[in-house]
Design an enzyme around this catalytic site. Structure first.
Site, PDB file in Angstrom:
ATOM      1  CB  CYS A  61     -85.690-106.159 -14.223  1.00  0.00           C
ATOM      2  SG  CYS A  61     -85.545-107.268 -15.037  1.00  0.00           S
ATOM      3  CG  HIS A  86     -80.873-104.641 -16.087  1.00  0.00           C
ATOM      4  ND1 HIS A  86     -82.429-104.018 -15.478  1.00  0.00           N
ATOM      5  CD2 HIS A  86     -81.237-104.164 -17.318  1.00  0.00           C
ATOM      6  CE1 HIS A  86     -83.142-103.593 -15.953  1.00  0.00           C
ATOM      7  NE2 HIS A  86     -82.343-103.399 -17.331  1.00  0.00           N
ATOM      8  CG  HIS A  97     -83.917-102.848 -20.269  1.00  0.00           C
ATOM      9  ND1 HIS A  97     -83.174-102.159 -19.493  1.00  0.00           N
ATOM     10  CD2 HIS A  97     -83.999-101.680 -21.717  1.00  0.00           C
ATOM     11  CE1 HIS A  97     -82.654-101.438 -19.513  1.00  0.00           C
ATOM     12  NE2 HIS A  97     -83.129-100.676 -20.900  1.00  0.00           N
TER      13      HIS A  97
END
Length: 491
Positions: A403, A452, A464
Protein backbone atom coordinates in the site's frame (compact mmCIF):
# COMPACT_ATOMS: atom_id res chain seq x y z
CA UNK A 1 4.25 -1.76 -26.07
CA UNK A 2 5.62 0.98 -28.29
CA UNK A 3 6.23 4.37 -26.79
CA UNK A 4 3.63 6.08 -28.97
CA UNK A 5 0.88 3.65 -28.07
CA UNK A 6 1.85 3.85 -24.37
CA UNK A 7 1.50 7.62 -24.43
CA UNK A 8 -1.85 7.32 -26.18
CA UNK A 9 -3.16 4.94 -23.52
CA UNK A 10 -1.78 7.15 -20.77
CA UNK A 11 -3.47 10.23 -22.25
CA UNK A 12 -6.78 8.41 -22.55
CA UNK A 13 -6.61 7.15 -18.98
CA UNK A 14 -5.57 10.51 -17.59
CA UNK A 15 -8.44 12.32 -19.26
CA UNK A 16 -10.87 9.70 -18.00
CA UNK A 17 -9.49 9.92 -14.46
CA UNK A 18 -9.76 13.66 -14.24
CA UNK A 19 -13.11 13.88 -15.99
CA UNK A 20 -14.75 11.13 -13.96
CA UNK A 21 -12.50 8.06 -14.03
CA UNK A 22 -15.03 6.30 -16.28
CA UNK A 23 -12.47 3.93 -17.79
CA UNK A 24 -11.01 3.00 -14.43
CA UNK A 25 -14.18 1.91 -12.63
CA UNK A 26 -13.63 -1.47 -10.98
CA UNK A 27 -15.13 -4.47 -12.72
CA UNK A 28 -17.59 -6.71 -10.90
CA UNK A 29 -14.91 -9.34 -10.49
CA UNK A 30 -12.76 -6.93 -8.49
CA UNK A 31 -15.28 -6.35 -5.69
CA UNK A 32 -15.20 -8.17 -2.36
CA UNK A 33 -17.95 -9.21 0.06
CA UNK A 34 -19.19 -5.98 1.62
CA UNK A 35 -18.40 -3.80 -1.40
CA UNK A 36 -22.01 -3.89 -2.61
CA UNK A 37 -25.50 -4.84 -1.51
CA UNK A 38 -26.43 -8.40 -2.57
CA UNK A 39 -30.05 -9.35 -3.24
CA UNK A 40 -32.34 -11.87 -4.94
CA UNK A 41 -31.61 -12.34 -8.66
CA UNK A 42 -27.90 -11.45 -8.59
CA UNK A 43 -25.16 -13.70 -9.97
CA UNK A 44 -21.70 -12.64 -8.79
CA UNK A 45 -18.52 -14.06 -7.16
CA UNK A 46 -19.43 -12.14 -3.99
CA UNK A 47 -22.63 -14.17 -3.77
CA UNK A 48 -20.51 -17.31 -3.67
CA UNK A 49 -18.47 -15.81 -0.79
CA UNK A 50 -21.73 -15.08 1.04
CA UNK A 51 -23.01 -18.61 0.43
CA UNK A 52 -19.77 -20.14 1.73
CA UNK A 53 -20.08 -18.08 4.91
CA UNK A 54 -23.69 -19.23 5.32
CA UNK A 55 -22.60 -22.83 4.64
CA UNK A 56 -19.93 -22.58 7.34
CA UNK A 57 -22.57 -21.47 9.84
CA UNK A 58 -25.10 -24.14 8.89
CA UNK A 59 -27.64 -22.03 6.99
CA UNK A 60 -26.93 -23.55 3.55
CA UNK A 61 -25.85 -26.88 2.09
CA UNK A 62 -22.69 -27.17 -0.03
CA UNK A 63 -24.75 -27.89 -3.16
CA UNK A 64 -26.17 -24.34 -2.96
CA UNK A 65 -22.78 -22.57 -3.23
CA UNK A 66 -23.43 -21.52 -6.83
CA UNK A 67 -22.84 -17.76 -7.01
CA UNK A 68 -26.53 -17.19 -7.77
CA UNK A 69 -28.69 -15.34 -5.22
CA UNK A 70 -32.00 -17.18 -5.50
CA UNK A 71 -34.87 -17.96 -3.14
CA UNK A 72 -32.86 -20.53 -1.17
CA UNK A 73 -30.08 -18.01 -0.46
CA UNK A 74 -32.69 -15.35 0.35
CA UNK A 75 -34.34 -17.64 2.90
CA UNK A 76 -30.97 -18.56 4.42
CA UNK A 77 -30.14 -14.85 4.84
CA UNK A 78 -33.56 -14.27 6.46
CA UNK A 79 -32.89 -17.08 8.95
CA UNK A 80 -29.52 -15.55 9.77
CA UNK A 81 -31.04 -12.08 10.18
CA UNK A 82 -33.76 -13.41 12.45
CA UNK A 83 -31.28 -15.20 14.71
CA UNK A 84 -29.05 -12.10 14.95
CA UNK A 85 -31.90 -9.61 15.48
CA UNK A 86 -31.44 -7.78 12.16
CA UNK A 87 -34.05 -6.45 9.74
CA UNK A 88 -35.47 -9.60 8.13
CA UNK A 89 -35.56 -8.64 4.44
CA UNK A 90 -33.35 -11.33 2.84
CA UNK A 91 -31.02 -8.61 1.48
CA UNK A 92 -27.32 -8.73 2.36
CA UNK A 93 -26.47 -5.15 3.19
CA UNK A 94 -23.82 -3.53 5.37
CA UNK A 95 -25.17 -4.67 8.75
CA UNK A 96 -25.80 -8.23 7.58
CA UNK A 97 -22.31 -8.55 6.05
CA UNK A 98 -20.74 -7.23 9.22
CA UNK A 99 -22.63 -9.75 11.36
CA UNK A 100 -21.83 -12.64 9.01
CA UNK A 101 -18.10 -11.89 8.81
CA UNK A 102 -17.79 -11.35 12.56
CA UNK A 103 -19.64 -14.58 13.28
CA UNK A 104 -17.65 -16.53 10.69
CA UNK A 105 -14.38 -15.26 12.10
CA UNK A 106 -15.06 -16.72 15.58
CA UNK A 107 -17.01 -19.83 14.68
CA UNK A 108 -15.29 -23.10 15.63
CA UNK A 109 -15.39 -25.80 12.90
CA UNK A 110 -17.85 -28.58 13.85
CA UNK A 111 -15.16 -31.26 13.97
CA UNK A 112 -12.91 -29.32 16.36
CA UNK A 113 -13.80 -29.79 20.04
CA UNK A 114 -14.71 -26.46 21.60
CA UNK A 115 -12.65 -27.27 24.67
CA UNK A 116 -9.46 -28.00 22.74
CA UNK A 117 -6.80 -25.31 22.70
CA UNK A 118 -5.69 -24.48 19.14
CA UNK A 119 -2.16 -25.61 18.35
CA UNK A 120 -1.83 -23.25 15.39
CA UNK A 121 -2.49 -19.54 15.22
CA UNK A 122 -5.49 -18.81 12.98
CA UNK A 123 -4.37 -16.98 9.83
CA UNK A 124 -6.67 -15.05 7.51
CA UNK A 125 -6.69 -12.12 5.08
CA UNK A 126 -4.64 -9.29 6.59
CA UNK A 127 -2.38 -11.60 8.64
CA UNK A 128 1.35 -11.26 8.06
CA UNK A 129 4.64 -12.57 9.36
CA UNK A 130 6.67 -15.76 9.47
CA UNK A 131 3.62 -17.95 10.18
CA UNK A 132 2.15 -16.79 6.86
CA UNK A 133 5.50 -17.36 5.11
CA UNK A 134 5.54 -20.97 6.35
CA UNK A 135 1.92 -21.52 5.27
CA UNK A 136 2.62 -20.11 1.79
CA UNK A 137 5.76 -22.24 1.45
CA UNK A 138 3.84 -25.43 2.30
CA UNK A 139 0.98 -24.52 -0.06
CA UNK A 140 3.51 -23.77 -2.80
CA UNK A 141 5.18 -27.13 -2.21
CA UNK A 142 1.77 -28.78 -2.74
CA UNK A 143 1.09 -26.66 -5.88
CA UNK A 144 -1.81 -24.66 -4.38
CA UNK A 145 -0.01 -21.32 -3.98
CA UNK A 146 0.67 -20.01 -7.50
CA UNK A 147 2.26 -16.63 -6.79
CA UNK A 148 5.99 -16.64 -7.71
CA UNK A 149 7.22 -15.13 -4.41
CA UNK A 150 6.72 -15.98 -0.73
CA UNK A 151 5.45 -12.64 0.62
CA UNK A 152 4.54 -13.27 4.25
CA UNK A 153 1.27 -11.39 3.65
CA UNK A 154 -2.09 -13.21 3.68
CA UNK A 155 -3.98 -11.66 0.78
CA UNK A 156 -6.53 -12.90 -1.76
CA UNK A 157 -3.99 -15.18 -3.51
CA UNK A 158 -3.19 -16.98 -0.24
CA UNK A 159 -6.87 -17.20 0.69
CA UNK A 160 -7.67 -18.76 -2.71
CA UNK A 161 -4.85 -21.27 -2.23
CA UNK A 162 -6.22 -22.23 1.20
CA UNK A 163 -9.73 -22.58 -0.27
CA UNK A 164 -8.41 -24.86 -3.01
CA UNK A 165 -6.68 -27.02 -0.39
CA UNK A 166 -9.79 -27.12 1.84
CA UNK A 167 -11.95 -28.02 -1.16
CA UNK A 168 -9.59 -30.83 -2.12
CA UNK A 169 -9.56 -32.21 1.45
CA UNK A 170 -13.36 -31.86 1.77
CA UNK A 171 -13.26 -29.64 4.85
CA UNK A 172 -15.07 -26.32 5.38
CA UNK A 173 -14.09 -24.00 2.51
CA UNK A 174 -13.56 -20.67 4.29
CA UNK A 175 -10.20 -19.41 3.00
CA UNK A 176 -9.13 -19.13 6.65
CA UNK A 177 -6.17 -21.22 7.78
CA UNK A 178 -7.64 -22.31 11.08
CA UNK A 179 -6.29 -24.95 13.44
CA UNK A 180 -8.00 -27.84 11.65
CA UNK A 181 -6.69 -26.77 8.23
CA UNK A 182 -3.11 -26.32 9.43
CA UNK A 183 -3.11 -29.57 11.40
CA UNK A 184 -4.03 -31.37 8.19
CA UNK A 185 -1.62 -29.34 6.07
CA UNK A 186 1.37 -29.83 8.37
CA UNK A 187 0.47 -33.38 9.43
CA UNK A 188 4.00 -34.56 8.65
CA UNK A 189 5.45 -32.31 11.39
CA UNK A 190 6.47 -34.18 14.53
CA UNK A 191 5.34 -31.49 16.93
CA UNK A 192 2.77 -28.71 17.05
CA UNK A 193 3.59 -25.26 18.36
CA UNK A 194 2.07 -23.59 21.35
CA UNK A 195 -0.94 -21.43 20.62
CA UNK A 196 0.00 -18.22 18.80
CA UNK A 197 3.51 -19.37 17.93
CA UNK A 198 4.96 -20.44 14.61
CA UNK A 199 4.98 -24.22 14.07
CA UNK A 200 8.55 -25.55 14.15
CA UNK A 201 10.10 -28.39 12.23
CA UNK A 202 11.21 -31.82 13.41
CA UNK A 203 14.71 -30.53 14.27
CA UNK A 204 14.32 -27.42 16.43
CA UNK A 205 17.20 -25.23 17.54
CA UNK A 206 19.07 -27.15 20.24
CA UNK A 207 19.32 -25.91 23.79
CA UNK A 208 23.01 -25.11 23.30
CA UNK A 209 22.00 -22.06 21.25
CA UNK A 210 23.44 -23.30 17.94
CA UNK A 211 21.49 -22.73 14.73
CA UNK A 212 21.40 -25.73 12.43
CA UNK A 213 19.40 -27.51 9.75
CA UNK A 214 15.64 -26.79 10.13
CA UNK A 215 16.06 -23.98 12.68
CA UNK A 216 13.71 -21.06 11.92
CA UNK A 217 13.12 -17.48 12.99
CA UNK A 218 14.70 -14.05 13.25
CA UNK A 219 18.09 -15.43 14.37
CA UNK A 220 18.30 -17.46 11.16
CA UNK A 221 17.37 -14.33 9.20
CA UNK A 222 20.28 -12.44 10.83
CA UNK A 223 22.63 -15.35 10.14
CA UNK A 224 21.65 -15.43 6.46
CA UNK A 225 21.99 -11.65 6.21
CA UNK A 226 25.52 -11.71 7.68
CA UNK A 227 26.58 -14.59 5.44
CA UNK A 228 25.21 -12.67 2.46
CA UNK A 229 27.15 -9.53 3.44
CA UNK A 230 30.37 -11.56 3.42
CA UNK A 231 29.60 -13.38 0.16
CA UNK A 232 28.89 -16.83 1.59
CA UNK A 233 25.13 -16.88 0.87
CA UNK A 234 23.38 -15.59 -2.27
CA UNK A 235 19.76 -16.62 -1.79
CA UNK A 236 16.62 -15.05 -0.28
CA UNK A 237 16.53 -14.30 3.45
CA UNK A 238 13.69 -16.70 4.29
CA UNK A 239 14.36 -17.33 8.04
CA UNK A 240 14.66 -21.07 7.41
CA UNK A 241 17.95 -22.90 7.98
CA UNK A 242 17.97 -25.14 4.93
CA UNK A 243 20.67 -26.90 2.89
CA UNK A 244 21.80 -23.64 1.26
CA UNK A 245 22.23 -21.91 4.61
CA UNK A 246 24.13 -24.93 5.91
CA UNK A 247 26.43 -24.82 2.87
CA UNK A 248 27.04 -21.10 3.49
CA UNK A 249 27.95 -21.76 7.14
CA UNK A 250 30.35 -24.54 6.11
CA UNK A 251 32.05 -22.28 3.55
CA UNK A 252 32.46 -19.55 6.16
CA UNK A 253 33.84 -21.99 8.74
CA UNK A 254 36.32 -23.38 6.22
CA UNK A 255 37.47 -19.89 5.16
CA UNK A 256 38.07 -18.79 8.77
CA UNK A 257 39.60 -22.11 9.95
CA UNK A 258 36.73 -23.07 12.26
CA UNK A 259 35.44 -26.64 12.74
CA UNK A 260 33.40 -27.32 9.55
CA UNK A 261 30.16 -28.64 11.08
CA UNK A 262 27.52 -26.65 9.19
CA UNK A 263 25.96 -25.65 12.53
CA UNK A 264 26.23 -22.00 13.54
CA UNK A 265 27.41 -22.40 17.13
CA UNK A 266 28.35 -19.51 19.42
CA UNK A 267 31.96 -19.42 18.18
CA UNK A 268 30.86 -19.29 14.52
CA UNK A 269 28.22 -16.62 15.19
CA UNK A 270 30.68 -14.45 17.13
CA UNK A 271 33.28 -14.65 14.34
CA UNK A 272 30.63 -13.93 11.73
CA UNK A 273 29.40 -10.84 13.56
CA UNK A 274 32.97 -9.59 14.05
CA UNK A 275 33.79 -9.96 10.34
CA UNK A 276 30.59 -8.20 9.26
CA UNK A 277 31.31 -5.31 11.64
CA UNK A 278 34.89 -5.10 10.40
CA UNK A 279 33.74 -4.92 6.79
CA UNK A 280 31.13 -2.26 7.50
CA UNK A 281 33.60 -0.16 9.50
CA UNK A 282 36.03 -0.26 6.59
CA UNK A 283 33.48 0.65 3.94
CA UNK A 284 30.91 2.90 5.56
CA UNK A 285 31.36 6.68 5.18
CA UNK A 286 30.36 9.03 8.01
CA UNK A 287 26.56 8.71 8.32
CA UNK A 288 25.92 12.43 7.93
CA UNK A 289 27.90 12.92 4.69
CA UNK A 290 27.56 11.99 1.05
CA UNK A 291 24.83 11.39 -1.48
CA UNK A 292 23.18 8.02 -1.20
CA UNK A 293 20.11 5.96 -2.08
CA UNK A 294 16.95 8.14 -1.90
CA UNK A 295 18.87 11.46 -1.92
CA UNK A 296 17.22 14.01 -4.22
CA UNK A 297 18.00 17.45 -5.62
CA UNK A 298 20.42 19.40 -7.83
CA UNK A 299 23.54 17.77 -6.31
CA UNK A 300 22.27 14.37 -7.44
CA UNK A 301 21.66 15.81 -10.92
CA UNK A 302 25.27 17.07 -11.05
CA UNK A 303 26.56 13.68 -9.87
CA UNK A 304 24.55 11.87 -12.56
CA UNK A 305 25.74 14.30 -15.23
CA UNK A 306 29.43 13.89 -14.27
CA UNK A 307 29.11 10.09 -14.15
CA UNK A 308 27.44 10.21 -17.56
CA UNK A 309 30.31 12.28 -18.96
CA UNK A 310 32.75 9.64 -17.68
CA UNK A 311 30.71 6.77 -19.14
CA UNK A 312 29.46 5.28 -15.86
CA UNK A 313 25.84 6.45 -16.06
CA UNK A 314 23.71 5.92 -19.19
CA UNK A 315 20.24 6.83 -17.93
CA UNK A 316 18.09 9.92 -17.69
CA UNK A 317 19.30 12.57 -15.24
CA UNK A 318 16.36 12.98 -12.89
CA UNK A 319 17.61 14.48 -9.57
CA UNK A 320 16.82 11.17 -7.82
CA UNK A 321 19.53 8.89 -6.37
CA UNK A 322 18.01 5.51 -7.22
CA UNK A 323 19.36 2.00 -7.82
CA UNK A 324 20.78 2.94 -11.22
CA UNK A 325 22.72 5.88 -9.77
CA UNK A 326 23.97 3.71 -6.91
CA UNK A 327 25.15 1.06 -9.38
CA UNK A 328 26.98 3.72 -11.41
CA UNK A 329 28.72 5.09 -8.29
CA UNK A 330 29.84 1.56 -7.38
CA UNK A 331 31.23 1.03 -10.89
CA UNK A 332 33.19 4.28 -10.63
CA UNK A 333 34.50 3.41 -7.16
CA UNK A 334 35.60 -0.04 -8.32
CA UNK A 335 37.35 1.40 -11.41
CA UNK A 336 39.29 3.92 -9.32
CA UNK A 337 40.02 1.57 -6.40
CA UNK A 338 37.85 3.38 -3.86
CA UNK A 339 35.75 1.60 -1.19
CA UNK A 340 32.78 0.19 -3.15
CA UNK A 341 29.89 1.47 -1.01
CA UNK A 342 27.53 2.99 -3.60
CA UNK A 343 27.56 6.19 -1.52
CA UNK A 344 28.98 9.31 -3.16
CA UNK A 345 30.98 10.54 -0.16
CA UNK A 346 33.38 13.51 -0.26
CA UNK A 347 36.30 11.37 -1.44
CA UNK A 348 34.27 9.88 -4.29
CA UNK A 349 32.86 13.25 -5.35
CA UNK A 350 36.30 14.84 -5.36
CA UNK A 351 37.67 12.03 -7.53
CA UNK A 352 34.75 12.30 -9.96
CA UNK A 353 35.25 16.07 -10.28
CA UNK A 354 39.00 15.61 -10.81
CA UNK A 355 38.47 13.01 -13.55
CA UNK A 356 35.92 15.22 -15.32
CA UNK A 357 38.38 18.12 -15.22
CA UNK A 358 41.28 15.89 -16.37
CA UNK A 359 39.33 14.84 -19.45
CA UNK A 360 38.68 18.48 -20.32
CA UNK A 361 34.93 18.13 -19.90
CA UNK A 362 32.93 21.19 -18.87
CA UNK A 363 31.78 20.60 -15.27
CA UNK A 364 28.11 19.76 -15.03
CA UNK A 365 25.75 22.52 -13.99
CA UNK A 366 23.11 21.40 -11.54
CA UNK A 367 19.47 21.90 -12.34
CA UNK A 368 18.39 25.01 -10.52
CA UNK A 369 14.85 23.87 -9.97
CA UNK A 370 13.09 20.54 -9.98
CA UNK A 371 10.15 20.05 -12.29
CA UNK A 372 6.88 21.23 -10.76
CA UNK A 373 4.55 18.67 -9.26
CA UNK A 374 2.05 17.44 -11.88
CA UNK A 375 -1.24 15.91 -10.74
CA UNK A 376 -1.94 14.82 -14.31
CA UNK A 377 1.34 12.87 -14.47
CA UNK A 378 0.79 11.43 -10.98
CA UNK A 379 -2.61 10.02 -11.93
CA UNK A 380 -1.39 8.92 -15.36
CA UNK A 381 1.58 7.07 -13.89
CA UNK A 382 -0.75 5.38 -11.37
CA UNK A 383 -3.13 4.30 -14.14
CA UNK A 384 -0.31 2.56 -16.00
CA UNK A 385 0.39 0.42 -12.91
CA UNK A 386 -3.14 -1.03 -12.60
CA UNK A 387 -2.78 -4.80 -12.45
CA UNK A 388 0.67 -4.79 -10.82
CA UNK A 389 0.65 -7.51 -8.12
CA UNK A 390 0.63 -6.83 -4.39
CA UNK A 391 3.84 -7.68 -2.53
CA UNK A 392 4.21 -7.05 1.18
CA UNK A 393 7.14 -4.66 1.63
CA UNK A 394 7.34 -4.03 -2.14
CA UNK A 395 8.11 -0.57 -3.54
CA UNK A 396 9.39 -1.27 -7.06
CA UNK A 397 7.75 -2.17 -10.35
CA UNK A 398 9.82 -5.35 -10.58
CA UNK A 399 8.74 -6.84 -7.24
CA UNK A 400 5.27 -5.29 -6.92
CA UNK A 401 3.90 -2.86 -4.33
CA UNK A 402 2.37 -2.83 -0.92
CA UNK A 403 0.00 0.00 0.00
CA UNK A 404 2.53 2.64 1.08
CA UNK A 405 5.25 1.43 -1.32
CA UNK A 406 2.89 2.23 -4.22
CA UNK A 407 2.46 5.81 -2.97
CA UNK A 408 6.19 6.31 -2.29
CA UNK A 409 7.04 5.09 -5.81
CA UNK A 410 4.58 7.41 -7.58
CA UNK A 411 5.34 10.55 -5.55
CA UNK A 412 9.06 9.96 -5.95
CA UNK A 413 8.59 10.24 -9.71
CA UNK A 414 7.22 13.73 -8.99
CA UNK A 415 10.30 14.58 -6.84
CA UNK A 416 8.30 14.26 -3.62
CA UNK A 417 9.83 11.94 -1.01
CA UNK A 418 7.13 10.36 1.20
CA UNK A 419 7.73 8.50 4.47
CA UNK A 420 7.56 4.71 4.08
CA UNK A 421 4.51 3.80 6.20
CA UNK A 422 0.85 4.79 5.94
CA UNK A 423 0.84 6.13 9.50
CA UNK A 424 3.86 8.38 8.87
CA UNK A 425 2.43 9.59 5.54
CA UNK A 426 -0.76 10.50 7.42
CA UNK A 427 1.29 12.46 9.98
CA UNK A 428 3.24 14.30 7.27
CA UNK A 429 0.25 15.40 5.17
CA UNK A 430 -1.76 18.61 5.23
CA UNK A 431 -5.44 17.90 6.11
CA UNK A 432 -8.09 18.84 3.54
CA UNK A 433 -11.82 18.91 4.14
CA UNK A 434 -12.68 17.28 0.83
CA UNK A 435 -10.29 15.28 -1.38
CA UNK A 436 -9.38 16.55 -4.82
CA UNK A 437 -7.48 14.76 -7.58
CA UNK A 438 -3.95 13.93 -6.40
CA UNK A 439 -4.73 13.96 -2.66
CA UNK A 440 -4.22 10.82 -0.58
CA UNK A 441 -7.27 9.26 1.08
CA UNK A 442 -6.77 7.22 4.25
CA UNK A 443 -8.69 4.31 5.78
CA UNK A 444 -8.70 2.34 9.02
CA UNK A 445 -8.75 -1.33 7.99
CA UNK A 446 -7.02 -4.14 9.89
CA UNK A 447 -5.81 -2.10 12.87
CA UNK A 448 -6.66 1.11 14.72
CA UNK A 449 -5.51 4.30 13.00
CA UNK A 450 -4.51 4.85 9.35
CA UNK A 451 -3.52 1.49 7.85
CA UNK A 452 -4.46 1.80 4.16
CA UNK A 453 -4.32 4.65 1.65
CA UNK A 454 -4.68 5.47 -2.03
CA UNK A 455 -4.62 8.39 -4.48
CA UNK A 456 -7.92 10.12 -5.19
CA UNK A 457 -8.49 10.35 -8.98
CA UNK A 458 -11.90 12.02 -9.16
CA UNK A 459 -15.53 10.94 -9.54
CA UNK A 460 -15.42 9.22 -6.13
CA UNK A 461 -12.68 6.80 -7.23
CA UNK A 462 -9.20 6.17 -5.87
CA UNK A 463 -6.29 4.01 -7.06
CA UNK A 464 -4.42 1.89 -4.53
CA UNK A 465 -2.48 -1.32 -4.01
CA UNK A 466 -4.45 -3.88 -2.02
CA UNK A 467 -4.51 -7.65 -1.73
CA UNK A 468 -5.59 -7.91 -5.40
CA UNK A 469 -2.76 -5.69 -6.57
CA UNK A 470 -3.01 -2.17 -7.96
CA UNK A 471 -6.64 -1.45 -8.70
CA UNK A 472 -9.27 1.30 -8.69
CA UNK A 473 -12.07 1.30 -6.12
CA UNK A 474 -15.26 3.26 -5.67
CA UNK A 475 -14.97 5.56 -2.68
CA UNK A 476 -18.75 5.37 -2.14
CA UNK A 477 -18.93 1.62 -1.45
CA UNK A 478 -19.91 0.85 2.12
CA UNK A 479 -16.67 -1.00 2.86
CA UNK A 480 -14.66 2.18 2.25
CA UNK A 481 -17.11 4.76 3.67
CA UNK A 482 -17.25 2.81 6.94
CA UNK A 483 -13.46 2.92 7.23
CA UNK A 484 -12.67 6.38 5.84
CA UNK A 485 -10.49 8.57 8.08
CA UNK A 486 -9.85 11.62 5.89
CA UNK A 487 -7.76 13.05 3.06
CA UNK A 488 -4.42 14.86 3.06
CA UNK A 489 -2.31 16.80 0.59
CA UNK A 490 1.33 15.73 0.29
CA UNK A 491 2.69 18.15 -2.34
Amino acid sequence: MKKGSTNAVKTLVISSACAGAILLLPSKGEAALGDQVLRNGMKHPDVKELQRALLQQGYLKSSYVTGYYGSITTNAVKQFQKKHHLVIDGITGKMTVRAITQTTGIKTPPSTPKTAEAAYKTLKQGSQGIEVERLQRKLKELKYFKYPKITGYYGRVTADAVKAYQREKKITVSGIADDRTQLLLFKTSSTAPAKGQMPVSAKPKPASGALRLNSVGSEVYELQSNLKDLGFYSYSLDRIFGKRTEAGVKSFQKAYKLPVTGAADSKTLAKLSAEVKKKKDEQAPPPSTGLRLKSVGPQVYQLQSNLKALGFYTYKMDNIFGKMTESSVKSFQKAYKLPVTGVADSRTLEKITAEVKKKGIEPAKPETAAKPFSVINLVGDAAELVGTPYTWGGDTLEEGFDCSGFLVYLFKKQNVQLPRTVASIWSAGKPVSKPKVGDIVFFETYKKGPSHAGIYIGNSNFVHSGSRGVTVSDFRLSYWTDRYLGAKQLY
